[in-house]
Design a protein around this motif. Structure first.
Motif, mmCIF file in Angstrom:
data_model
loop_
_atom_site.group_PDB
_atom_site.id
_atom_site.type_symbol
_atom_site.label_atom_id
_atom_site.label_comp_id
_atom_site.label_asym_id
_atom_site.label_seq_id
_atom_site.Cartn_x
_atom_site.Cartn_y
_atom_site.Cartn_z
ATOM 1 N N LYS A 1 -29.699 34.389 24.759
ATOM 2 C CA LYS A 1 -28.979 33.087 24.568
ATOM 3 C C LYS A 1 -28.769 32.499 25.792
ATOM 4 O O LYS A 1 -28.853 31.336 25.864
ATOM 5 C CB LYS A 1 -27.599 33.654 24.158
ATOM 6 N N ILE A 2 -28.871 32.901 26.949
ATOM 7 C CA ILE A 2 -28.821 32.582 28.146
ATOM 8 C C ILE A 2 -30.116 31.628 28.401
ATOM 9 O O ILE A 2 -30.234 30.683 28.906
ATOM 10 C CB ILE A 2 -28.659 33.531 29.427
ATOM 11 N N ILE A 3 -31.354 32.108 28.026
ATOM 12 C CA ILE A 3 -32.487 31.447 28.399
ATOM 13 C C ILE A 3 -32.582 30.214 27.497
ATOM 14 O O ILE A 3 -33.110 29.331 27.927
ATOM 15 C CB ILE A 3 -33.717 32.526 28.228
ATOM 16 N N ILE A 4 -32.118 30.406 26.224
ATOM 17 C CA ILE A 4 -32.250 29.115 25.511
ATOM 18 C C ILE A 4 -31.400 28.110 25.687
ATOM 19 O O ILE A 4 -31.602 27.154 25.638
ATOM 20 C CB ILE A 4 -31.922 29.804 23.952
ATOM 21 N N GLY A 5 -30.025 28.677 26.093
ATOM 22 C CA GLY A 5 -29.139 27.590 26.583
ATOM 23 C C GLY A 5 -28.466 26.758 25.085
ATOM 24 O O GLY A 5 -28.555 26.914 24.032
ATOM 25 N N GLU A 6 -27.451 26.048 25.514
ATOM 26 C CA GLU A 6 -26.860 25.272 24.504
ATOM 27 C C GLU A 6 -27.748 24.322 23.785
ATOM 28 O O GLU A 6 -28.411 23.546 24.530
ATOM 29 C CB GLU A 6 -25.437 24.526 24.840
ATOM 30 N N LYS A 7 -27.854 24.491 22.481
ATOM 31 C CA LYS A 7 -28.763 23.983 21.790
ATOM 32 C C LYS A 7 -30.354 23.800 22.204
ATOM 33 O O LYS A 7 -31.109 22.818 21.984
ATOM 34 C CB LYS A 7 -28.282 22.321 21.556
ATOM 35 N N ILE B 1 -41.247 34.762 25.577
ATOM 36 C CA ILE B 1 -40.474 35.235 26.649
ATOM 37 C C ILE B 1 -39.603 36.408 26.319
ATOM 38 O O ILE B 1 -38.982 36.550 25.365
ATOM 39 C CB ILE B 1 -39.562 34.221 27.351
ATOM 40 N N LEU B 2 -40.095 37.602 26.907
ATOM 41 C CA LEU B 2 -39.243 38.932 26.687
ATOM 42 C C LEU B 2 -38.166 39.326 27.423
ATOM 43 O O LEU B 2 -38.198 39.232 28.659
ATOM 44 C CB LEU B 2 -40.199 40.212 26.631
ATOM 45 N N VAL B 3 -37.038 39.508 26.812
ATOM 46 C CA VAL B 3 -35.576 39.882 27.426
ATOM 47 C C VAL B 3 -35.159 41.321 26.869
ATOM 48 O O VAL B 3 -35.774 41.674 25.884
ATOM 49 C CB VAL B 3 -34.625 38.996 27.409
ATOM 50 N N GLU B 4 -34.229 41.970 27.296
ATOM 51 C CA GLU B 4 -33.711 43.024 27.047
ATOM 52 C C GLU B 4 -32.491 43.123 25.960
ATOM 53 O O GLU B 4 -32.370 44.206 25.251
ATOM 54 C CB GLU B 4 -33.629 44.180 28.124
ATOM 55 N N ARG B 5 -31.788 42.014 26.197
ATOM 56 C CA ARG B 5 -30.631 41.941 25.206
ATOM 57 C C ARG B 5 -30.344 40.678 24.939
ATOM 58 O O ARG B 5 -30.800 39.677 25.192
ATOM 59 C CB ARG B 5 -29.599 42.312 26.393
ATOM 60 N N ASP B 6 -29.607 40.668 23.570
ATOM 61 C CA ASP B 6 -29.420 39.460 22.971
ATOM 62 C C ASP B 6 -28.495 38.162 23.693
ATOM 63 O O ASP B 6 -29.032 37.195 23.998
ATOM 64 C CB ASP B 6 -28.486 39.517 21.638
ATOM 65 N N GLY B 7 -27.661 38.732 24.681
ATOM 66 C CA GLY B 7 -27.206 37.787 25.689
ATOM 67 C C GLY B 7 -27.939 37.156 26.439
ATOM 68 O O GLY B 7 -27.880 35.924 26.787
ATOM 69 N N VAL C 1 -38.457 33.125 22.584
ATOM 70 C CA VAL C 1 -37.724 34.249 23.340
ATOM 71 C C VAL C 1 -37.572 35.444 22.170
ATOM 72 O O VAL C 1 -37.079 34.775 21.274
ATOM 73 C CB VAL C 1 -36.539 33.449 23.797
ATOM 74 N N LYS C 2 -37.915 36.437 22.626
ATOM 75 C CA LYS C 2 -37.681 37.510 21.848
ATOM 76 C C LYS C 2 -36.987 38.802 22.555
ATOM 77 O O LYS C 2 -37.415 38.859 23.807
ATOM 78 C CB LYS C 2 -39.199 37.919 21.226
#
Length: 300
Positions: free
Chosen positions: A245-251, A236-242, A280-281
């Motif tokens: 974190k949103i996609i991965i979620g807590e733990k 899963i490719l995203v554009e920003r570090d934030g 996620v990258k």
């Protein structure tokens, strides 16, 4: 030429409209099965996808298109607009999907392209099931009749499959004689690899809603069968570090849920047990980079 070949009919049907008006939902219901991902988020569909429906002597080749939109000028937006515009050319009939009561600048943009196509136009006025008073539809019908005096207007509910038989009969009236282009058991031009990537993207879109802009892409790195199990690895490719974190979620809870939901749909699609791994990258600026888009398959 045999009698069967003389009786055969085959034609292309472009399904067009602004973002989030219900084009993919309409296609899935016309086909009787799901090939295009859906969500309430605009711009879910990014590439033209063929949905092929063969019944007896008739083959309908539906082209599900990205929503034409305005005021966004990233490379991916330009790509989606080009894909939608190209689909309107050289088809036998255009199904223009509009909302039951709203007409926007984006609708006007689509209307301009539809008017230039030269093909017969059917206007599917969607989401009419949400109208408590059907008389509320009259102003929209009058406006559309003035804008497209030659078009056939059909109120539908794509989500609930209402009046789709009438829509299909209107489409059939414009389908010419001709041999079928695809085998009768083929339902799409897309590969299984493409479809499983789209399943992952759908789950991301549905789960995150407004939390994540549409700058997320899915790349399948592994797709192979070992015995009766299909092993799939998706990046899963995203554009920003934030966003990561949103996609991965807590733990890792959100990514796990995305994976669980995607795996269930993949198993239905592939009719096989699936072992799914997600990563996620961050790949900065991919949605505005023509080279990156080509590497992700946005090259039509």
């Amino acid at each position: 030429m045999t009698d069967t070949e003389q009786q055969a009919r085959c034609g292309y049907v472009a399904i067009v409209g602004r973002p989030n008006v219900g084009k993919s939902t309409l296609l899935n219901h016309l086909l009787g099965q799901k090939i295009s991902i859906t969500s309430r988020k605009p711009q879910t569909t990014r590439q033209n996808t063929l949905g092929i429906k063969t019944e007896g002597d008739v083959q309908l080749i539906f082209v599900d298109t990205p929503g034409l939109h305005t005021n966004q000028d990233k490379a991916i937006n330009r790509f989606m607009n080009r894909a939608a515009e190209s689909a309107i050319r050289d088809v036998d009939v255009v199904v223009f999907v509009v909302d039951r009561s709203v007409w926007t600048d984006a609708d006007e943009r689509v209307a301009g392209e539809v008017s230039k196509s030269g093909a017969p136009v059917i206007i599917a006025i969607n989401k009419t099931d949400r109208l408590e008073n059907k008389a509320a539809l009259v102003p929209q019908l009058q406006t559309l009749s003035r804008r497209f005096p030659e078009a056939t207007l059909i109120p539908v509910s794509a989500l609930h499959g209402q009046h789709l038989n009438e829509l299909e009969q209107a489409i059939l009236a414009h389908i010419p004689q001709g041999t079928h282009y695809f085998p009768e058991d083929q339902i799409t031009d897309r590969t299984q690899r493409y479809l499983v990537a789209e399943i992952v993207r759908e789950k991301i879109t549905r789960q995150l809603g407004a939390e994540l802009p549409y700058e997320a892409a899915v790349e399948i790195e592994e797709f192979k069968y070992q015995g009766k199990v299909c092993h799939i690895s998706a990046l899963i490719l995203v554009e920003r570090d934030g966003q990561k974190k949103i996609i991965i979620g807590e733990k890792g809870a959100r990514l796990k849920k995305i994976g669980q939901q995607a795996r269930l749909d993949m198993e239905k699609l592939l009719e096989s047990k699936v072992m799914l791994n997600l990563w996620v990258k961050v790949r900065r600026g991919w949605s505005d980079d023509e080279r990156a888009l080509r590497s992700l398959g946005y090259d039509e």
